[in-house]
Write a protein that holds these residues in place. Structure first.
Motif, PDB file in Angstrom:
ATOM      1  N   TYR A   1      37.664  43.890  39.039  1.00 34.46           N
ATOM      2  CA  TYR A   1      36.196  43.932  38.984  1.00 34.46           C
ATOM      3  C   TYR A   1      35.995  44.322  40.668  1.00 34.46           C
ATOM      4  O   TYR A   1      35.074  45.274  40.979  1.00 34.46           O
ATOM      5  N   THR A   2      36.790  43.821  41.750  1.00 35.54           N
ATOM      6  CA  THR A   2      36.513  43.801  42.903  1.00 35.54           C
ATOM      7  C   THR A   2      37.020  45.359  43.253  1.00 35.54           C
ATOM      8  O   THR A   2      36.187  45.979  44.287  1.00 35.54           O
TER       9      THR A   2
ATOM     10  N   LEU B   1      33.847  47.489  42.125  1.00 42.57           N
ATOM     11  CA  LEU B   1      32.861  47.437  42.897  1.00 42.57           C
ATOM     12  C   LEU B   1      33.098  48.318  44.210  1.00 42.57           C
ATOM     13  O   LEU B   1      32.187  48.884  44.714  1.00 42.57           O
TER      14      LEU B   1
END
Length: 93
Positions: free
Chosen positions: A29-30, A33
């Motif tokens: 997820y990071t 992002l």
């Protein structure tokens, strides 16, 4: 006796595996992002390299630049020529 000794080990592996899976999901997820952030900045002409950030300037043609400069110069010239007379007229009204 052998099976009861293996139960805590199985629970330990299950907990460690669960924590590792959650950590991996956070990592994915990071990274997603970060990619979205870089993509948005690239749309705004900001590019990150290993040397640092580079900001691009939108190009303008020489003719358009000259027209804008000349228009600003003419407006300034006219304001300087008429500025005293307009200031006196606006005060007397």
């Amino acid at each position: 006796m052998g099976a009861s000794n293996l139960l805590p080990l199985v629970v330990l592996f299950a907990v460690v595996g669960g924590v590792a899976w959650v950590g991996y999901q956070i990592l994915l997820y990071t990274n997603e992002l970060a990619e979205r952030g870089l993509h948005k900045l690239e749309k705004k002409n900001v590019v990150f390299t290993k040397d640092g950030a580079k900001v691009g300037v939108k190009e303008i043609s020489a003719e358009k630049y000259a027209d804008q400069t000349q228009r600003a110069f003419v407006k300034t010239w006219n304001a300087a020529q008429d500025g005293g007379a307009q200031a006196v007229r606006s005060r007397t009204k």
